[in-house]
Write a protein that holds these residues in place. Structure first.
Motif, PDB file in Angstrom:
ATOM      1  N   ASP A   1       4.828  36.415 -25.486  1.00 50.39           N
ATOM      2  CA  ASP A   1       4.466  36.857 -24.138  1.00 50.39           C
ATOM      3  C   ASP A   1       5.693  37.514 -23.506  1.00 50.39           C
TER       4      ASP A   1
ATOM      5  N   ILE B   1      -7.047  40.741 -35.163  1.00 47.52           N
ATOM      6  CA  ILE B   1      -7.182  39.554 -34.325  1.00 47.52           C
ATOM      7  C   ILE B   1      -8.668  39.222 -34.272  1.00 47.52           C
TER       8      ILE B   1
ATOM      9  N   PRO C   1       5.203  38.418 -32.381  1.00 47.70           N
ATOM     10  CA  PRO C   1       4.323  38.280 -31.224  1.00 47.70           C
ATOM     11  C   PRO C   1       4.882  37.276 -30.219  1.00 47.70           C
TER      12      PRO C   1
ATOM     13  N   ASP D   1      -5.668  32.352 -30.985  1.00 51.30           N
ATOM     14  CA  ASP D   1      -6.535  33.237 -31.748  1.00 51.30           C
ATOM     15  C   ASP D   1      -6.038  33.363 -33.182  1.00 51.30           C
TER      16      ASP D   1
ATOM     17  N   TRP E   1      -2.860  45.134 -36.820  1.00 52.32           N
ATOM     18  CA  TRP E   1      -3.014  43.748 -36.364  1.00 52.32           C
ATOM     19  C   TRP E   1      -4.503  43.470 -36.318  1.00 52.32           C
TER      20      TRP E   1
ATOM     21  N   TYR F   1      -4.123  36.106 -27.642  1.00 53.27           N
ATOM     22  CA  TYR F   1      -4.123  37.535 -27.356  1.00 53.27           C
ATOM     23  C   TYR F   1      -5.101  37.934 -26.249  1.00 53.27           C
ATOM     24  N   ASN F   2      -6.114  37.095 -25.978  1.00 57.53           N
ATOM     25  CA  ASN F   2      -7.114  37.473 -24.974  1.00 57.53           C
ATOM     26  C   ASN F   2      -7.017  36.651 -23.696  1.00 57.53           C
TER      27      ASN F   2
ATOM     28  N   THR G   1      -0.468  35.951 -21.949  1.00 58.72           N
ATOM     29  CA  THR G   1      -1.156  36.332 -23.176  1.00 58.72           C
ATOM     30  C   THR G   1      -0.107  36.793 -24.183  1.00 58.72           C
ATOM     31  N   THR G   2      -0.445  36.652 -25.460  1.00 56.18           N
ATOM     32  CA  THR G   2       0.465  37.059 -26.524  1.00 56.18           C
ATOM     33  C   THR G   2       0.450  38.576 -26.652  1.00 56.18           C
ATOM     34  N   ASP G   3       1.617  39.178 -26.688  1.00 57.40           N
ATOM     35  CA  ASP G   3       1.747  40.620 -26.858  1.00 57.40           C
ATOM     36  C   ASP G   3       1.999  40.947 -28.325  1.00 57.40           C
ATOM     37  N   ILE G   4       1.415  42.031 -28.782  1.00 55.27           N
ATOM     38  CA  ILE G   4       1.644  42.538 -30.132  1.00 55.27           C
ATOM     39  C   ILE G   4       3.021  43.179 -30.146  1.00 55.27           C
TER      40      ILE G   4
END
Length: 142
Positions: A103, A84, A101, A71, A82, A64-65, A109-112
């Motif tokens: 990208d 994290i 989740p 993460d 969420w 996520y970051n 990065t992983t998107d919510i």
């Protein structure tokens, strides 16, 4: 028991654990990992256990970051938040949603994101929702 092609079987976890493999240490290989819903503990091979989450949460690991490590993260359907590890909680979704989740915008990065089965709409944090699917469908994200 974890069976990985070309490797010996590895015992990791107990009945009821949820597999959550990912690159948690940033070495470029996927680590064997489980999340234990009964106590919210993350057990990652080669690392100390970490408590994150409670019974009823859904594990949603991802990067996520953008630091190229997985993460530790959970989505709490009861509140739609969420959680994290190391990042402020984000409210996104309702109890009947399915977390998906991934990208979605190509920024590594992983998107919510959640998929709402009742309407077939994908809600991606920071991106306009998109209708894709109908009741009874099962979303698949890779």
């Amino acid at each position: 028991m974890w069976y990985i092609s070309g490797m010996a079987g590895t015992t990791w976890g107990i009945a009821g654990d949820i597999p959550v493999p990912g690159d948690y240490n940033g070495d470029g290989t996927t680590d064997i990992a489980v999340w234990r819903p009964s106590d919210g503990m993350w057990y990652i091979s080669g690392m100390a256990g970490t408590t994150w989450g409670i019974a009823g949460d859904i594990p949603v690991p991802g990067d996520y970051n953008g630091d190229n490590t997985t993460d530790i993260a959970v989505w709490r359907p009861s509140s739609g938040i969420w959680y994290i590890y190391g990042i402020t909680g984000v409210a996104w979704g309702i109890a009947s949603d399915i977390p998906v989740p991934g990208d979605y915008n190509g920024d590594n990065t992983t998107d919510i994101a959640v998929w709402r089965p009742l309407s077939g709409i994908w809600y991606i944090y920071g991106i306009t929702g998109a209708a894709w699917g109908t009741a009874g469908d099962i979303p698949v994200v890779r």
